[in-house]
Scaffold this motif. Structure first.
Motif, PDB file in Angstrom:
ATOM      1  N   CYS A 113       0.836  -1.204   0.000  1.00  0.00           N
ATOM      2  CA  CYS A 113       0.000   0.000   0.000  1.00  0.00           C
ATOM      3  C   CYS A 113       0.866   1.247   0.000  1.00  0.00           C
ATOM      4  CB  CYS A 113      -0.867   0.069   1.268  1.00  0.00           C
ATOM      5  SG  CYS A 113      -2.055  -1.268   1.451  1.00  0.00           S
ATOM      6  N   ARG A 114       0.296   2.343  -0.457  1.00  0.00           N
ATOM      7  CA  ARG A 114       0.847   3.654  -0.150  1.00  0.00           C
ATOM      8  C   ARG A 114      -0.018   4.235   0.964  1.00  0.00           C
ATOM      9  NH1 ARG A 114       2.271   3.735  -5.873  1.00  0.00           N
ATOM     10  NH2 ARG A 114       4.515   4.080  -5.986  1.00  0.00           N
ATOM     11  N   LEU A 115       0.460   5.264   1.658  1.00  0.00           N
ATOM     12  CA  LEU A 115      -0.292   5.829   2.776  1.00  0.00           C
ATOM     13  C   LEU A 115      -0.716   7.263   2.466  1.00  0.00           C
ATOM     14  CD1 LEU A 115       1.867   4.630   5.817  1.00  0.00           C
ATOM     15  CD2 LEU A 115       0.006   3.439   4.648  1.00  0.00           C
ATOM     16  N   ARG A 116      -1.938   7.576   2.865  1.00  0.00           N
ATOM     17  CA  ARG A 116      -2.459   8.927   2.706  1.00  0.00           C
ATOM     18  C   ARG A 116      -2.834   9.434   4.097  1.00  0.00           C
ATOM     19  NH1 ARG A 116      -7.523  10.398   1.812  1.00  0.00           N
ATOM     20  NH2 ARG A 116      -8.287   8.333   1.233  1.00  0.00           N
ATOM     21  N   GLU A 117      -2.546  10.698   4.352  1.00  0.00           N
ATOM     22  CA  GLU A 117      -2.874  11.234   5.674  1.00  0.00           C
ATOM     23  C   GLU A 117      -4.344  11.617   5.713  1.00  0.00           C
ATOM     24  OE1 GLU A 117      -0.324  14.343   7.089  1.00  0.00           O
ATOM     25  OE2 GLU A 117      -1.158  14.181   9.126  1.00  0.00           O
ATOM     26  N   GLY A 118      -5.101  10.977   6.598  1.00  0.00           N
ATOM     27  CA  GLY A 118      -6.513  11.308   6.763  1.00  0.00           C
ATOM     28  C   GLY A 118      -6.671  12.303   7.904  1.00  0.00           C
ATOM     29  N   GLU A 119      -7.899  12.578   8.294  1.00  0.00           N
ATOM     30  CA  GLU A 119      -8.126  13.559   9.368  1.00  0.00           C
ATOM     31  C   GLU A 119      -7.594  13.055  10.702  1.00  0.00           C
ATOM     32  OE1 GLU A 119     -11.843  15.412   9.674  1.00  0.00           O
ATOM     33  OE2 GLU A 119     -11.525  16.433   7.737  1.00  0.00           O
ATOM     34  N   LYS A 120      -7.856  11.780  10.994  1.00  0.00           N
ATOM     35  CA  LYS A 120      -7.476  11.248  12.298  1.00  0.00           C
ATOM     36  C   LYS A 120      -6.354  10.241  12.224  1.00  0.00           C
ATOM     37  CE  LYS A 120     -11.845  11.593  14.837  1.00  0.00           C
ATOM     38  NZ  LYS A 120     -13.054  10.777  14.741  1.00  0.00           N
ATOM     39  N   GLU A 121      -6.191   9.611  11.068  1.00  0.00           N
ATOM     40  CA  GLU A 121      -5.206   8.535  10.979  1.00  0.00           C
ATOM     41  C   GLU A 121      -4.707   8.396   9.549  1.00  0.00           C
ATOM     42  OE1 GLU A 121      -7.739   5.493  12.545  1.00  0.00           O
ATOM     43  OE2 GLU A 121      -8.578   5.026  10.590  1.00  0.00           O
ATOM     44  N   PHE A 122      -3.680   7.586   9.388  1.00  0.00           N
ATOM     45  CA  PHE A 122      -3.147   7.360   8.056  1.00  0.00           C
ATOM     46  C   PHE A 122      -3.924   6.237   7.379  1.00  0.00           C
ATOM     47  CE2 PHE A 122       0.196   9.732  10.068  1.00  0.00           C
ATOM     48  CZ  PHE A 122       0.630  10.559   9.041  1.00  0.00           C
ATOM     49  N   ILE A 123      -4.249   6.459   6.116  1.00  0.00           N
ATOM     50  CA  ILE A 123      -5.113   5.526   5.394  1.00  0.00           C
ATOM     51  C   ILE A 123      -4.288   4.768   4.355  1.00  0.00           C
ATOM     52  CG2 ILE A 123      -7.112   5.376   3.842  1.00  0.00           C
ATOM     53  CD1 ILE A 123      -7.818   8.217   5.302  1.00  0.00           C
ATOM     54  N   PRO A 124      -4.351   3.411   4.401  1.00  0.00           N
ATOM     55  CA  PRO A 124      -3.623   2.636   3.394  1.00  0.00           C
ATOM     56  C   PRO A 124      -4.360   2.626   2.061  1.00  0.00           C
ATOM     57  CG  PRO A 124      -4.797   1.173   4.906  1.00  0.00           C
ATOM     58  CD  PRO A 124      -5.079   2.574   5.363  1.00  0.00           C
ATOM     59  N   VAL A 125      -3.639   2.920   0.997  1.00  0.00           N
ATOM     60  CA  VAL A 125      -4.217   2.871  -0.350  1.00  0.00           C
ATOM     61  C   VAL A 125      -3.553   1.709  -1.082  1.00  0.00           C
ATOM     62  CG1 VAL A 125      -4.571   4.143  -2.497  1.00  0.00           C
ATOM     63  CG2 VAL A 125      -4.418   5.388  -0.305  1.00  0.00           C
ATOM     64  N   PRO A 126      -4.304   0.630  -1.311  1.00  0.00           N
ATOM     65  CA  PRO A 126      -3.691  -0.564  -1.905  1.00  0.00           C
ATOM     66  C   PRO A 126      -3.047  -0.284  -3.255  1.00  0.00           C
ATOM     67  CG  PRO A 126      -5.841  -1.088  -1.014  1.00  0.00           C
ATOM     68  CD  PRO A 126      -5.707   0.410  -0.947  1.00  0.00           C
ATOM     69  N   TYR A 127      -1.917  -0.924  -3.437  1.00  0.00           N
ATOM     70  CA  TYR A 127      -1.176  -0.851  -4.692  1.00  0.00           C
ATOM     71  C   TYR A 127      -1.877  -1.755  -5.690  1.00  0.00           C
ATOM     72  CZ  TYR A 127       2.878  -1.861  -7.719  1.00  0.00           C
ATOM     73  OH  TYR A 127       3.729  -2.036  -8.762  1.00  0.00           O
ATOM     74  N   ARG A 128      -2.266  -1.193  -6.800  1.00  0.00           N
ATOM     75  CA  ARG A 128      -3.091  -1.946  -7.743  1.00  0.00           C
ATOM     76  C   ARG A 128      -2.302  -2.398  -8.969  1.00  0.00           C
ATOM     77  NH1 ARG A 128      -7.118  -4.002  -5.064  1.00  0.00           N
ATOM     78  NH2 ARG A 128      -8.244  -2.459  -3.832  1.00  0.00           N
ATOM     79  N   GLU A 129      -2.858  -3.356  -9.621  1.00  0.00           N
ATOM     80  CA  GLU A 129      -2.239  -3.917 -10.824  1.00  0.00           C
ATOM     81  C   GLU A 129      -1.780  -2.827 -11.801  1.00  0.00           C
ATOM     82  OE1 GLU A 129      -1.517  -7.128 -11.783  1.00  0.00           O
ATOM     83  OE2 GLU A 129      -1.863  -7.492  -9.666  1.00  0.00           O
ATOM     84  N   GLU A 130      -2.636  -1.851 -12.066  1.00  0.00           N
ATOM     85  CA  GLU A 130      -2.321  -0.885 -13.120  1.00  0.00           C
ATOM     86  C   GLU A 130      -1.110  -0.023 -12.773  1.00  0.00           C
ATOM     87  OE1 GLU A 130      -5.306  -1.061 -11.695  1.00  0.00           O
ATOM     88  OE2 GLU A 130      -6.005   0.894 -10.973  1.00  0.00           O
ATOM     89  N   GLU A 131      -0.738   0.011 -11.489  1.00  0.00           N
ATOM     90  CA  GLU A 131       0.405   0.817 -11.105  1.00  0.00           C
ATOM     91  C   GLU A 131       1.720   0.130 -11.450  1.00  0.00           C
ATOM     92  OE1 GLU A 131       0.813   3.464  -7.575  1.00  0.00           O
ATOM     93  OE2 GLU A 131      -0.709   2.086  -6.846  1.00  0.00           O
ATOM     94  N   LYS A 132       1.652  -1.142 -11.726  1.00  0.00           N
ATOM     95  CA  LYS A 132       2.887  -1.910 -11.882  1.00  0.00           C
ATOM     96  C   LYS A 132       3.790  -1.355 -12.969  1.00  0.00           C
ATOM     97  CE  LYS A 132       1.865  -6.206  -9.635  1.00  0.00           C
ATOM     98  NZ  LYS A 132       1.236  -7.505  -9.749  1.00  0.00           N
ATOM     99  N   ASP A 133       3.195  -0.798 -14.029  1.00  0.00           N
ATOM    100  CA  ASP A 133       3.995  -0.223 -15.105  1.00  0.00           C
ATOM    101  C   ASP A 133       4.802   0.977 -14.622  1.00  0.00           C
ATOM    102  OD1 ASP A 133       3.134  -2.056 -16.848  1.00  0.00           O
ATOM    103  OD2 ASP A 133       1.523  -0.830 -17.689  1.00  0.00           O
TER     104      ASP A 133
END
Ligand SMILES: [Zn+2]
Length: 264
Positions: free
Chosen positions: A242-262
């Protein structure tokens, strides 16, 4: 897996079975540098007697070497370096396998195995609190074969891949950092074992020094978000990268998806 966090909270995120167990993976990483084929962690292994296998609910279609070959075409004999973040059985269990005579032997016959010298020392002299996590069959055959190479608290495995000791889970566990083409991938090992553990107080009951785990999480999680690191959560059963995004209260994991592989 969640220490002081009430069951009512964690069970909403990780629903337990009737035996109070949750789903977990062992997500090992293969790095191909061109000259080395390198494995980070080796999973829980297949040396388990049926009783323990049932107790932990070990459920997998194939052993690591077969999965490795099926997914990457790489054979166990081609692995040149194995790195363990620490020697707990769920990270180093696949270092060795049982041969036809019933002996534990190196599972990667041509590999050098790297682990921190301090961790090796600790594994040989554990406390009563963490003794059950250290099964000597996972490293002593590698000492006997001359394949185990104890390393410093911080070291470079190969150019672009470094290990750093971070206290908390114990005093000698290491996290890893892989840098390539401007992208950083960070292996949190048991510092942040699953995405659920991104919340600061969600710290494993196994940790010997939970306050130090907390300090390391406060330092590294914001750094991971700021610098857009790819984060590897070793035990996450669903979205280990995952990559992480800063949310209001906590850090949110953003899953690494197939299309990012390129891209990376
Ligand atoms: Zn561990």
């Amino acid at each position: 897996m969640f220490g002081v966090v009430p069951r009512k909270l964690w069970s909403q995120v990780c629903p337990p079975d009737d035996d109070n167990r949750i789903r977990m993976n062992m997500n090992c990483v293969l790095v191909d540098t061109g000259s080395d084929k390198l494995l980070i962690e080796t999973g829980i292994g297949n040396k388990w007697p049926p009783k323990h296998s049932a107790m932990y609910g070990i459920d997998r279609a194939r052993p690591l070497a077969e999965t490795l070959f099926e997914q990457t075409g790489v054979t166990a004999g081609e692995i040149t370096i194995v790195v363990n973040t620490h020697l707990h059985f769920d990270h180093a269990g696949g270092n060795t396998r049982i041969d036809a005579d019933g002996n534990a032997v190196p599972a990667f016959p041509n590999a050098r195995y790297f682990v921190s010298r301090a961790e090796l020392d600790h594994a040989e002299h554990p406390t009563e609190r963490d003794r059950a996590s250290y099964l000597p069959d996972n490293w002593r055959p590698l000492v006997d074969s001359g394949q185990l190479e104890p390393r410093d608290d911080d070291y470079e495995v190969v150019p672009g891949l470094t290990m750093e000791t971070i206290a908390g889970h114990n005093r000698s566990m290491q996290c890893w950092r892989l840098q390539r083409d401007g992208v950083t991938m960070f292996g949190f090992a048991d510092l942040v074992p699953t995405r659920a553990h991104l919340r600061l107080p969600w710290i494993m009951g196994y940790d010997l020094y939970p306050v130090e785990t907390l300090a390391a999480k406060k330092r590294l999680i914001p750094e991971a978000a700021r610098n857009n690191w790819l984060c590897l959560f070793y035990h996450d059963p669903d979205e280990p990268v995952c990559r992480l995004r800063e949310g209001e209260k906590e850090f949110i994991p953003v899953p690494y998806r197939e299309e990012e592989k390129d891209l990376s």
